[in-house]
Design an enzyme around this catalytic site. Structure first.
Site, PDB file in Angstrom:
ATOM      1  CB  SER A  28      -0.957   0.018   1.189  1.00  0.00           C
ATOM      2  OG  SER A  28      -1.927  -0.991   1.036  1.00  0.00           O
ATOM      3  CB  THR A  74      -3.308  -4.595   6.859  1.00  0.00           C
ATOM      4  OG1 THR A  74      -3.330  -5.889   6.252  1.00  0.00           O
ATOM      5  CG2 THR A  74      -1.890  -4.239   7.265  1.00  0.00           C
ATOM      6  CE  LYS A  78      -7.147  -6.535   6.825  1.00  0.00           C
ATOM      7  NZ  LYS A  78      -7.343  -7.229   5.543  1.00  0.00           N
ATOM      8  CG  ASP A 115      -9.957  -6.710   3.566  1.00  0.00           C
ATOM      9  OD1 ASP A 115      -9.515  -5.609   3.203  1.00  0.00           O
ATOM     10  OD2 ASP A 115      -9.417  -7.417   4.433  1.00  0.00           O
TER      11      ASP A 115
END
Lengths: 277, 277
Positions: A28, A74, A78, A115
């Site tokens: 990311s 992440t 989560k 997700d």
């Protein structure tokens, strides 16, 4: 100076970050910073290595930082992030997990889970529509739960759930039945036979020597095989499916789908132009 | 990808930050990131806007972030940071303030104060040695205290202290007398007459319309006039001194001196090569 070059991060630069552990393999930061550079936006996206269990303390500090505008969350945070936020989107509420959070105009923070929708987005961009499909979903942990809800929302015809941990497939089936009572969901030791789409949402394939999440000998050419693992991009399952002539969708497509949706939620306009695959 | 381009901040990039409020005018992020780019170091230096009073909570979170290696601390947190650290350098202990902190190998954090030594460094690089000089220091707040100790350590011949707030010059004089009993220190409404070096360590000159910290009519050509304010670089005091033919040292020189010393403390080798002024 404006965004783009590390040498051009100034006191005025706005900040975004991903919270996880480990962070070194995460894609990311490179993806978001390339977008900021392309868009000429004076912003930076940082990896913050937050050990499991440290999230509440880190989050209490981060929310006081005035020039931090958004977060991606992440593994392993989560689920832990959920109770720390001031407001939740519908998918976060349904799945009990969060992968993106943003500062609201009132200073509070709200989060949502992309997700599952990122997976669906990646699947559709690869040319495979889940609407009306018969799907086998292997793995009903955090990723599998999010994908299960996204597939249900996309209108799959049938969803078969499988998980090695006793009761986990049944628990997801029960939650899906509440939210989507018309959707036929089955659980048990079902294989890929008769499915249009087969999804691995277990971590199997992440590490060398992992067992396969399902027996590839049961796959047939034409069945779509999708994997959630972004790195390695070609897992043993994906490699086996390709040898059999199955169309495949890798975890990279899911990750890019998540990043697109997270960027939109974070107000990063123009992400699509010139974005990778 | 390695350091240099924002697009190249990856999950593996190491982080440094400056904590302050406001952060938009700060020069440290541009200065440090330019150094990282020049050195090919995979690191980024970020501005973190931390409101007054929020430091304990922010710090409790930041110290759990595994890829954060060092901090610079600026207004309004230099005194508030002190009790949060696990160990202090001698100047931090003497002045009760901290402007740089680093992670130790054991995971704890230690800090030191380089504002005063940065000022001395800037003064000496401009060709003016404080050793043996008679100095007037106007302003005995956090910056003035740090500069007072640095000038005492550098061996000034005499130090005159002035502050508009009652008792503040006397309090610094008392602390200096403990640490440097042989140094002659005077307090009171003394002017620049007979001084080799005149220092403004008040915030006067930061905002348009501020009063001058001292009457420039009392300055004589040849007296060195130094100011701590980095922005605007040419304060009304510096401008008046230049008109009178006094050599001047601006707050920019002090800031660059602080940055050099902070970089060395943070283990950023090679800072000097190609560094600005």
């Amino acid at each position: 100076m404006s965004g783009g070059i590390t040498g051009s991060i100034t006191g005025a630069t706005r900040l975004y970050a991903i919270l996880g552990d480990p962070v070194a393999p995460l894609r990311s930061p490179a993806l978001f910073n390339a977008a900021f550079a392309r868009l000429g936006r004076d912003a930076a996206f940082l990896p913050l290595q937050v050990p499991e269990g440290a999230l509440p303390e880190v989050w209490a500090g981060l929310r006081r930082i005035g020039n931090l505008d958004g977060l991606v969350i992440t593994m392993p945070h989560k689920a832990a992030a959920l109770p720390l936020l001031d407001a939740l989107g519908p998918t976060a509420t349904l799945t009990g997990t969060v992968n993106t959070a943003r500062r609201r105009p009132d200073g509070g923070w709200e989060g949502e889970m992309f997700d599952g929708e990122g997976f669906r987005d990646g699947l559709e961009r690869a040319g495979h529509t889940p609407h009306g499909a018969r799907v086998l979903l292997v793995g009903c942990g955090a990723a599998g739960r999010a994908i299960g809800f996204a597939l249900a929302r996309a209108g799959v015809a049938h969803l078969a759930l499988r998980d090695a941990a006793p009761g986990r497939a049944e628990a997801l089936a029960a939650r899906l039945a509440e939210a989507f009572p018309a959707l036929p969901v089955s659980t048990g030791a079902a294989g890929p036979e008769g499915r249009d789409i087969v999804v691995n949402a277990t971590p199997l394939g992440l590490r060398p020597g992992d067992a396969l999440p399902l027996d590839p000998a049961a796959l047939r050419p034409g069945q779509v095989v999708a994997d959630v693992i972004p790195n390695p991009e070609v897992t043993p399952l994906i490699a086996a499916a390709r040898r059999l002539g199955c169309p495949t969708v890798t975890g990279r497509a899911m990750h890019e789908g998540q990043a697109r949706l997270a960027a939109a939620y974070l107000g990063i306009a123009g992400w699509e132009e010139g974005a990778p695959g």
